[in-house]
Design an enzyme around this catalytic site. Structure first.
Site, PDB file in Angstrom:
ATOM      1  N   GLY A  23       0.824  -1.202   0.000  1.00  0.00           N
ATOM      2  CA  GLY A  23       0.000   0.000   0.000  1.00  0.00           C
ATOM      3  C   GLY A  23       0.857   1.250   0.000  1.00  0.00           C
ATOM      4  N   GLY A  25       0.717   5.260   1.435  1.00  0.00           N
ATOM      5  CA  GLY A  25      -0.012   6.180   2.300  1.00  0.00           C
ATOM      6  C   GLY A  25       0.416   7.605   2.020  1.00  0.00           C
ATOM      7  N   GLY A  26       0.011   8.516   2.891  1.00  0.00           N
ATOM      8  CA  GLY A  26       0.342   9.921   2.726  1.00  0.00           C
ATOM      9  C   GLY A  26       1.832  10.147   2.613  1.00  0.00           C
ATOM     10  N   MET A  27       2.607   9.496   3.469  1.00  0.00           N
ATOM     11  CA  MET A  27       4.039   9.773   3.426  1.00  0.00           C
ATOM     12  C   MET A  27       4.896   8.542   3.191  1.00  0.00           C
ATOM     13  SD  MET A  27       4.918  10.779   7.367  1.00  0.00           S
ATOM     14  CE  MET A  27       6.670  10.871   7.026  1.00  0.00           C
ATOM     15  N   LYS A  45       7.806  -0.269   6.061  1.00  0.00           N
ATOM     16  CA  LYS A  45       7.323   1.038   5.612  1.00  0.00           C
ATOM     17  C   LYS A  45       8.514   1.945   5.389  1.00  0.00           C
ATOM     18  CE  LYS A  45       3.806   4.516   6.509  1.00  0.00           C
ATOM     19  NZ  LYS A  45       2.598   4.799   7.309  1.00  0.00           N
ATOM     20  N   ASP A 138      -5.851   9.560  13.014  1.00  0.00           N
ATOM     21  CA  ASP A 138      -6.229   9.261  11.628  1.00  0.00           C
ATOM     22  C   ASP A 138      -6.971   7.933  11.579  1.00  0.00           C
ATOM     23  OD1 ASP A 138      -6.541   9.703   8.926  1.00  0.00           O
ATOM     24  OD2 ASP A 138      -4.555   8.967   8.359  1.00  0.00           O
TER      25      ASP A 138
END
Length: 182
Positions: A23, A25-27, A45, A138
């Protein structure tokens, strides 16, 4: 150097082999990986901007690892290791095979008992995090993983705030989060 394309995968990254992107994500980008020395599947990540990440982005990234890493709960993702390899900041965490609540919800209404159980597990995990001074900020269905046994695992503490620590990451009044879930 690593780019975020599938074509370069699988590839070696320090003590990990990155297999595929799970995936974005934002950052960050999250990869399915094997941690070679322990021969286990993990999620890795990485900051999306890689070596170009600003100091602020790097601080925020490690704050995520610390927030989740400070929590020990069956319904909260386990962080194993964080660090830097070849200029890329990363952390590794539990790989949770299964789905997420957003994907489940997209399939249409679910049985009431199932929905209630998910909400209950999420609220218990959040209550635990709050009791340890961590606010997620979030919380949304996409960040609620459902493992193959149907258990909830909360992930993506990228906007988490540690109460009582002024980590200076939020300008007063700055809106963080996903608008429809704030």
């Amino acid at each position: 150097s690593m780019d975020n394309t599938q074509s370069a995968l699988p590839c070696r990254f320090g003590e990990y082999i990155l297999h595929k992107i799970l995936g974005r994500g934002g950052m960050g980008v999250v990869y399915l990986a094997t941690q070679c020395n322990l021969d286990r599947r993990v999620a890795v990540k990485m900051i999306r901007s890689g070596a170009l990440a600003s100091k602020d982005e790097v601080n925020r990234f490690y704050a995520e690892a610390r927030s989740a890493g400070s929590l020990d709960h069956p319904s909260i993702i386990t962080v194993y290791h964080c660090g830097e390899h070849d200029g890329h900041h990363f952390f590794s965490m539990d790989y949770v095979p299964g789905t997420d609540l957003a994907k489940l919800m997209a399939q249409g209404p679910m049985p009431v008992r199932e929905a209630v159980r998910y909400v209950l597990e999420v609220t218990r995990a959040i209550e635990y995090a709050h009791s340890r001074g961590v606010v997620h900020r979030d919380l949304k269905p996409a960040n609620v993983l459902i493992n193959e046994q149907g258990k909830v695992v909360l992930t993506d503490f990228g906007l988490a705030k540690r109460i009582g620590s002024d980590d200076g990451l939020t300008a007063t009044g700055a809106a963080l989060g996903t608008p429809s879930y704030m």
